[in-house]
Design an enzyme around this catalytic site. Structure first.
Site, mmCIF file in Angstrom:
data_model
loop_
_atom_site.group_PDB
_atom_site.id
_atom_site.type_symbol
_atom_site.label_atom_id
_atom_site.label_comp_id
_atom_site.label_asym_id
_atom_site.label_seq_id
_atom_site.Cartn_x
_atom_site.Cartn_y
_atom_site.Cartn_z
ATOM 1 C CB SER A 190 13.795 40.635 53.970
ATOM 2 O OG SER A 190 15.106 40.714 53.441
ATOM 3 N N GLY B 22 10.888 40.062 50.781
ATOM 4 C CA GLY B 22 10.001 41.012 49.980
ATOM 5 C C GLY B 22 8.593 40.831 50.379
ATOM 6 N N GLY C 274 7.326 38.626 53.088
ATOM 7 C CA GLY C 274 7.239 38.775 54.632
ATOM 8 C C GLY C 274 8.722 38.570 55.110
ATOM 9 N N GLY D 10 14.788 47.092 53.302
ATOM 10 C CA GLY D 10 15.723 46.561 53.992
ATOM 11 C C GLY D 10 16.613 47.155 55.328
ATOM 12 C CG ASP D 11 19.188 50.138 54.135
ATOM 13 O OD1 ASP D 11 19.892 49.173 54.509
ATOM 14 O OD2 ASP D 11 19.415 50.911 53.326
#
Length: 301
Positions: free
Chosen positions: A213, A215, A218, A244-245
């Site tokens: 990831s 941010g 993408g 993120g989770d």
């Protein structure tokens, strides 16, 4: 059933303030408290998506009892191992479309407590369709414990590892189905600045796939069969601590269902963006998720 492991569960406190500034007093507009830790947040998102999920890990003391009570209130099934030390807390201060996080290190876990957890994990993993290993490690546990848990699963079901530092480096050798580092974690564990090259290094090290990831940049998926990139719908202001989770939840759901990588990426990007719009980690804006899905661009990387 999707089993999520949270070895360093927390009681998350989220403060909403206007214009956060260091070295000043702030009037808190909103206060929200709920059970947290990365695996717990993943289970929350999976539960909201309609998946059967079980939370496992450690809790202790009065804070641990508060974590148990909130999980029960939220309707999340939990099989937790009690420890003598007090569970940790985290504080997220949300202001001006972003968040500042204060995270306690967590309680010490003894060898005897770890042995009890291992027995419980072995039983639960035998009943699971997929296992998620997610988050930081509490003091007292060596960096190789995720590798130990992956060895217990030993390829019987898909596994997702979301860790950093030595826990990630050692865990990759346990051949997880997928790992999900962010760009900074990927660079730190490989020493390679280019995300695609760094991700390939983890694939060569044992991971079947890497979902990195970046941010606003993408998501990048690198597998032995191909590489894809997903662009988020647009840059969003909000609370990014749970993005993120949410991404891990989409990854776990997609792998458990046997979906192709382009679809997994599209759903992960849309769900991550929808999580930014919700003030609490572990939740997402369901309407935004549905709107974002058809707008996420997925291309071969």
């Amino acid at each position: 059933m999707i089993l999520t492991v949270t070895l360093n569960a927390a009681l998350d406190v989220t403060y909403g303030v206007d214009n956060l500034q260091p070295h000043t007093t702030h009037r808190v507009r909103t206060v929200r408290t709920r059970a947290g830790g990365k695996g717990v947040n993943v289970s929350r998102v999976l539960n909201a998506l309609g998946h059967n999920t079980v939370v496992t890990g450690f809790v202790g003391g009065a804070t641990g009892q508060a974590i148990r009570a909130e999980l029960a209130e939220a309707g999340l099934a939990a099989e937790l191992t009690e420890i003598k030390a007090e569970s940790r807390r985290t504080v997220a201060v949300v202001s001006d479309g972003d968040a500042t996080l204060f995270s306690e290190p967590g309680p010490a876990v003894t060898e005897a407590e770890w042995a009890v957890f291992l027995d419980r994990f072995t039983t639960l993993a035998g009943q699971a369709d997929l296992v998620v290993l997610s988050g930081s490690l509490p003091p007292g546990l060596p960096a190789g414990v995720y590798r130990e848990l992956l060895d217990i699963v030993a390829g019987r079901v898909p596994t997702v590892l979301d860790a950093d530092g030595e826990a990630l480096r050692l865990g990759v050798a346990g051949n997880p189905t997928a790992v999900k580092p962010n760009a900074a974690e990927l660079r730190a564990v490989t020493g390679v600045a280019d995300p695609a090259a760094a991700a390939r290094k983890l694939v060569h090290g044992g991971a079947s796939a890497v979902l990195a990831s970046g941010g606003p940049a993408g998501l990048l998926a690198i597998t032995a069969d191909g590489s894809w990139r997903a662009r988020p719908p647009r840059r969003l202001a909000g609370n990014p601590t749970g993005a993120g989770d949410a991404c891990v939840a989409a990854l776990a759901a997609g792998l458990a269902a046997g979906r192709e990588w382009p679809r997994i990426l599209r759903e992960a990007a849309a769900l991550s963006a929808a999580a930014v719009l919700h003030p609490l980690a572990g939740s997402f804006d369901a309407g935004a998720y549905e709107r974002f899905l058809p707008t996420v661009m997925v291309e071969i990387a």
